[in-house]
Design a protein around this motif. Structure first.
Motif, PDB file in Angstrom:
ATOM      1  N   VAL A 179     -17.299  92.409   7.472  1.00  0.00           N
ATOM      2  CA  VAL A 179     -17.876  91.960   9.042  1.00  0.00           C
ATOM      3  C   VAL A 179     -18.595  93.033   9.427  1.00  0.00           C
ATOM      4  N   THR A 189     -22.060  93.231   8.133  1.00  0.00           N
ATOM      5  CA  THR A 189     -22.874  92.189   8.904  1.00  0.00           C
ATOM      6  C   THR A 189     -23.407  92.733  10.249  1.00  0.00           C
ATOM      7  N   MET A 206     -12.169  85.656  18.758  1.00  0.00           N
ATOM      8  CA  MET A 206     -11.617  84.512  18.028  1.00  0.00           C
ATOM      9  C   MET A 206     -12.578  84.428  16.781  1.00  0.00           C
ATOM     10  N   LEU A 207     -13.855  84.736  16.861  1.00  0.00           N
ATOM     11  CA  LEU A 207     -14.469  84.655  15.556  1.00  0.00           C
ATOM     12  C   LEU A 207     -14.036  85.513  14.370  1.00  0.00           C
ATOM     13  N   LEU A 208     -13.543  86.676  15.022  1.00  0.00           N
ATOM     14  CA  LEU A 208     -13.087  87.662  14.086  1.00  0.00           C
ATOM     15  C   LEU A 208     -11.580  87.177  13.492  1.00  0.00           C
ATOM     16  N   THR A 209     -11.001  86.616  14.213  1.00  0.00           N
ATOM     17  CA  THR A 209      -9.753  85.932  13.767  1.00  0.00           C
ATOM     18  C   THR A 209     -10.011  85.044  12.630  1.00  0.00           C
ATOM     19  N   THR A 210     -10.940  84.055  12.976  1.00  0.00           N
ATOM     20  CA  THR A 210     -11.508  83.038  12.092  1.00  0.00           C
ATOM     21  C   THR A 210     -11.883  83.723  10.680  1.00  0.00           C
ATOM     22  N   LEU A 211     -12.852  84.597  10.822  1.00  0.00           N
ATOM     23  CA  LEU A 211     -13.075  85.242   9.395  1.00  0.00           C
ATOM     24  C   LEU A 211     -12.315  85.801   8.767  1.00  0.00           C
ATOM     25  N   GLN A 258      -8.774  85.063   8.483  1.00  0.00           N
ATOM     26  CA  GLN A 258      -8.113  84.112   8.199  1.00  0.00           C
ATOM     27  C   GLN A 258      -8.700  83.347   6.791  1.00  0.00           C
TER      28      GLN A 258
END
Length: 80
Positions: free
Chosen positions: A16, A19, A1-6, A8
């Motif tokens: 990513v 980091t 979910m976090l990866l999808t947000t990043l 987008q």
């Protein structure tokens, strides 16, 4: 979910990965220095007359770990 947000938000996979790599390097260095400190403290408690020697060895070893951490961090952040 976090990866999808990043993704987008326009953040690339490379950013990513950099980091995550930098965080892994920092965590590994902190873990290594903690183990060095623990071992030096235990050794000094067993032989108090040698505590200064153990302390100096721990400082030198900790500096080497920090140097390796800095090198790995720079390599991690400079890769494309």
């Amino acid at each position: 979910m976090l990866l999808t947000t990043l993704l987008q938000a326009g953040v690339s996979f490379a950013a990513v990965g950099k980091t995550i790599g930098a965080a892994g390097v920092a965590f590994a260095a902190a873990l290594g220095i903690g183990k060095i400190g623990k071992a030096a403290l235990e050794a000094g408690a067993r032989q108090p007359e040698q505590a200064g020697h153990y302390r100096m060895t721990a400082i030198i070893t900790g500096a080497l770990v920090e140097g390796a951490c800095l090198f790995a961090l720079v390599i991690c952040l400079l890769t494309k």
